[in-house]
Motif scaffolding. Structure first.
Motif, PDB file in Angstrom:
ATOM      1  N   ASN A  40       0.850  -1.178   0.000  1.00 31.34           N
ATOM      2  CA  ASN A  40       0.000   0.000   0.000  1.00 31.34           C
ATOM      3  C   ASN A  40       0.888   1.229   0.000  1.00 31.34           C
ATOM      4  O   ASN A  40       1.871   1.287   0.718  1.00 31.34           O
ATOM      5  CB  ASN A  40      -0.905   0.026   1.237  1.00 31.34           C
ATOM      6  CG  ASN A  40      -1.999  -0.997   1.128  1.00 31.34           C
ATOM      7  OD1 ASN A  40      -2.430  -1.337   0.039  1.00 31.34           O
ATOM      8  ND2 ASN A  40      -2.443  -1.506   2.254  1.00 31.34           N
ATOM      9  N   ILE A  41       0.512   2.202  -0.808  1.00 29.94           N
ATOM     10  CA  ILE A  41       1.328   3.406  -0.911  1.00 29.94           C
ATOM     11  C   ILE A  41       0.451   4.607  -0.610  1.00 29.94           C
ATOM     12  O   ILE A  41      -0.655   4.710  -1.113  1.00 29.94           O
ATOM     13  CB  ILE A  41       1.957   3.502  -2.322  1.00 29.94           C
ATOM     14  CG1 ILE A  41       2.831   4.730  -2.455  1.00 29.94           C
ATOM     15  CG2 ILE A  41       0.936   3.498  -3.407  1.00 29.94           C
ATOM     16  CD1 ILE A  41       3.611   4.764  -3.742  1.00 29.94           C
ATOM     17  N   HIS A  42       0.903   5.460   0.257  1.00 34.57           N
ATOM     18  CA  HIS A  42       0.138   6.660   0.600  1.00 34.57           C
ATOM     19  C   HIS A  42       0.828   7.914   0.102  1.00 34.57           C
ATOM     20  O   HIS A  42       0.191   8.895  -0.197  1.00 34.57           O
ATOM     21  CB  HIS A  42      -0.075   6.743   2.111  1.00 34.57           C
ATOM     22  CG  HIS A  42      -0.846   5.576   2.633  1.00 34.57           C
ATOM     23  ND1 HIS A  42      -2.181   5.397   2.372  1.00 34.57           N
ATOM     24  CD2 HIS A  42      -0.473   4.510   3.351  1.00 34.57           C
ATOM     25  CE1 HIS A  42      -2.590   4.275   2.934  1.00 34.57           C
ATOM     26  NE2 HIS A  42      -1.568   3.720   3.531  1.00 34.57           N
ATOM     27  N   LEU A  43       2.128   7.888   0.006  1.00 33.08           N
ATOM     28  CA  LEU A  43       2.861   9.046  -0.481  1.00 33.08           C
ATOM     29  C   LEU A  43       4.105   8.560  -1.196  1.00 33.08           C
ATOM     30  O   LEU A  43       4.913   7.844  -0.621  1.00 33.08           O
ATOM     31  CB  LEU A  43       3.261   9.963   0.679  1.00 33.08           C
ATOM     32  CG  LEU A  43       4.159  11.146   0.319  1.00 33.08           C
ATOM     33  CD1 LEU A  43       3.459  12.065  -0.672  1.00 33.08           C
ATOM     34  CD2 LEU A  43       4.527  11.910   1.564  1.00 33.08           C
ATOM     35  N   GLU A  58      -4.160   4.086  -3.396  1.00 30.60           N
ATOM     36  CA  GLU A  58      -4.668   3.098  -2.444  1.00 30.60           C
ATOM     37  C   GLU A  58      -3.829   1.833  -2.467  1.00 30.60           C
ATOM     38  O   GLU A  58      -3.598   1.205  -1.448  1.00 30.60           O
ATOM     39  CB  GLU A  58      -6.132   2.752  -2.743  1.00 30.60           C
ATOM     40  CG  GLU A  58      -7.089   3.833  -2.336  1.00 30.60           C
ATOM     41  CD  GLU A  58      -8.537   3.430  -2.537  1.00 30.60           C
ATOM     42  OE1 GLU A  58      -8.826   2.223  -2.708  1.00 30.60           O
ATOM     43  OE2 GLU A  58      -9.382   4.322  -2.532  1.00 30.60           O
ATOM     44  N   LYS A  59      -3.369   1.467  -3.663  1.00 30.87           N
ATOM     45  CA  LYS A  59      -2.545   0.265  -3.793  1.00 30.87           C
ATOM     46  C   LYS A  59      -1.607   0.456  -4.968  1.00 30.87           C
ATOM     47  O   LYS A  59      -1.977   1.049  -5.971  1.00 30.87           O
ATOM     48  CB  LYS A  59      -3.417  -0.970  -4.009  1.00 30.87           C
ATOM     49  CG  LYS A  59      -2.633  -2.252  -4.006  1.00 30.87           C
ATOM     50  CD  LYS A  59      -3.516  -3.462  -4.038  1.00 30.87           C
ATOM     51  CE  LYS A  59      -2.653  -4.711  -3.958  1.00 30.87           C
ATOM     52  NZ  LYS A  59      -3.439  -5.908  -3.921  1.00 30.87           N
ATOM     53  N   ALA A  60      -0.383  -0.040  -4.816  1.00 25.97           N
ATOM     54  CA  ALA A  60       0.599   0.056  -5.894  1.00 25.97           C
ATOM     55  C   ALA A  60       1.425  -1.215  -5.935  1.00 25.97           C
ATOM     56  O   ALA A  60       1.676  -1.832  -4.908  1.00 25.97           O
ATOM     57  CB  ALA A  60       1.497   1.262  -5.677  1.00 25.97           C
ATOM     58  N   PHE A  72      -5.775   6.386  -7.697  1.00 23.07           N
ATOM     59  CA  PHE A  72      -4.660   7.259  -7.371  1.00 23.07           C
ATOM     60  C   PHE A  72      -4.994   8.737  -7.539  1.00 23.07           C
ATOM     61  O   PHE A  72      -5.986   9.106  -8.159  1.00 23.07           O
ATOM     62  CB  PHE A  72      -3.448   6.918  -8.236  1.00 23.07           C
ATOM     63  CG  PHE A  72      -3.664   7.256  -9.685  1.00 23.07           C
ATOM     64  CD1 PHE A  72      -3.324   8.492 -10.178  1.00 23.07           C
ATOM     65  CD2 PHE A  72      -4.231   6.332 -10.548  1.00 23.07           C
ATOM     66  CE1 PHE A  72      -3.547   8.811 -11.505  1.00 23.07           C
ATOM     67  CE2 PHE A  72      -4.460   6.634 -11.874  1.00 23.07           C
ATOM     68  CZ  PHE A  72      -4.104   7.884 -12.349  1.00 23.07           C
ATOM     69  N   LYS A  73      -4.115   9.551  -6.990  1.00 22.30           N
ATOM     70  CA  LYS A  73      -4.156  11.008  -7.146  1.00 22.30           C
ATOM     71  C   LYS A  73      -2.718  11.457  -7.372  1.00 22.30           C
ATOM     72  O   LYS A  73      -1.811  11.000  -6.679  1.00 22.30           O
ATOM     73  CB  LYS A  73      -4.721  11.659  -5.888  1.00 22.30           C
ATOM     74  CG  LYS A  73      -4.653  13.168  -5.874  1.00 22.30           C
ATOM     75  CD  LYS A  73      -5.254  13.688  -4.577  1.00 22.30           C
ATOM     76  CE  LYS A  73      -4.459  14.839  -4.059  1.00 22.30           C
ATOM     77  NZ  LYS A  73      -4.973  15.367  -2.815  1.00 22.30           N
ATOM     78  N   VAL A  74      -2.509  12.337  -8.355  1.00 16.27           N
ATOM     79  CA  VAL A  74      -1.178  12.846  -8.668  1.00 16.27           C
ATOM     80  C   VAL A  74      -1.214  14.360  -8.634  1.00 16.27           C
ATOM     81  O   VAL A  74      -2.076  14.973  -9.272  1.00 16.27           O
ATOM     82  CB  VAL A  74      -0.707  12.382 -10.067  1.00 16.27           C
ATOM     83  CG1 VAL A  74       0.631  13.002 -10.423  1.00 16.27           C
ATOM     84  CG2 VAL A  74      -0.646  10.878 -10.157  1.00 16.27           C
ATOM     85  N   ASP A  89      -8.643   5.829 -11.973  1.00 14.48           N
ATOM     86  CA  ASP A  89      -8.885   4.470 -11.488  1.00 14.48           C
ATOM     87  C   ASP A  89      -7.601   3.646 -11.455  1.00 14.48           C
ATOM     88  O   ASP A  89      -7.270   3.040 -10.449  1.00 14.48           O
ATOM     89  CB  ASP A  89      -9.924   3.762 -12.355  1.00 14.48           C
ATOM     90  CG  ASP A  89     -11.310   4.380 -12.226  1.00 14.48           C
ATOM     91  OD1 ASP A  89     -11.595   4.990 -11.173  1.00 14.48           O
ATOM     92  OD2 ASP A  89     -12.099   4.255 -13.175  1.00 14.48           O
ATOM     93  N   THR A  90      -6.890   3.593 -12.591  1.00 12.86           N
ATOM     94  CA  THR A  90      -5.642   2.829 -12.661  1.00 12.86           C
ATOM     95  C   THR A  90      -4.610   3.643 -13.414  1.00 12.86           C
ATOM     96  O   THR A  90      -4.941   4.524 -14.205  1.00 12.86           O
ATOM     97  CB  THR A  90      -5.822   1.480 -13.389  1.00 12.86           C
ATOM     98  OG1 THR A  90      -6.227   1.728 -14.736  1.00 12.86           O
ATOM     99  CG2 THR A  90      -6.824   0.593 -12.680  1.00 12.86           C
ATOM    100  N   GLY A  91      -3.351   3.322 -13.163  1.00 11.84           N
ATOM    101  CA  GLY A  91      -2.294   4.036 -13.856  1.00 11.84           C
ATOM    102  C   GLY A  91      -0.987   3.283 -13.795  1.00 11.84           C
ATOM    103  O   GLY A  91      -0.816   2.358 -12.997  1.00 11.84           O
TER     104      GLY A  91
END
Length: 168
Positions: A40-43, A58-60, A72-74, A89-91
């Motif tokens: 899980n990745i938050h930052l 949320e997940k990477a 995700f958010k960038v 949604d996905t990237g």
């Protein structure tokens, strides 16, 4: 006396059996853990020459030089300030080539309030260019502009439309 030895031997066997079961259970629990490359990745901050992006997901999953993102958010930075935010949604981010591709419900919003929606947006770090090869909707200055593709900087200041363009 013989009964006591038999009882002690039976008790020892039961205890060893219980220890073996606990050991097996412990091994099974370790085998059920997700692979190390999934987390899980938050930052996550990535530097791309003069431009910087900040990724929340949320997940990477990381494989080679590619990061796969889910929900995700960038944030796009230029000279230390956020210029735009993209959600999707996905990237995927390919670090060596400097490309990021967002798929699904993708929305890019600049800090001046303009926004762009599409089902595919691609960021080329070397050119600092966002482009979409599919139908896109740009919401700018109380107008909706639909096109079959476009190119722009992440802040949506210099937009070039591709193919058919409709203004509403």
């Amino acid at each position: 006396m013989k009964l006591r030895k038999t009882f002690s031997l039976l008790l020892l066997t039961v205890m060893l059996s219980a220890c073996e079961r606990e050991k097996d259970k412990s091994l099974q629990e370790r085998d059920n853990t997700p692979p190390q490359e999934t987390y899980n990745i938050h930052l996550q901050i990535k530097e791309y020459e003069a431009k910087r992006i900040e990724v929340f997901s949320e997940k990477a999953t990381y494989s080679g030089d590619t990061i796969y993102l889910i929900k995700f958010k960038v944030n796009f930075f230029d000279k230390g300030e956020i210029t735009a935010t993209m959600v999707g949604d996905t990237g995927t981010i390919v670090e060596n080539s400097g490309f990021m591709e967002a798929r699904g419900k993708v929305k890019l919003t600049s800090t001046n309030g303009d926004s762009l929606t599409s089902n595919v947006l691609i960021w080329n770090q070397k050119l600092n260019l966002i482009y979409s090869p599919s139908e896109s909707f740009l919401y700018k200055e109380n107008k909706t502009i639909r096109s079959s593709g476009l190119e722009s900087d992440p802040a949506l200041r210099a937009v070039k439309f591709k193919g058919k363009v409709y203004v509403e």
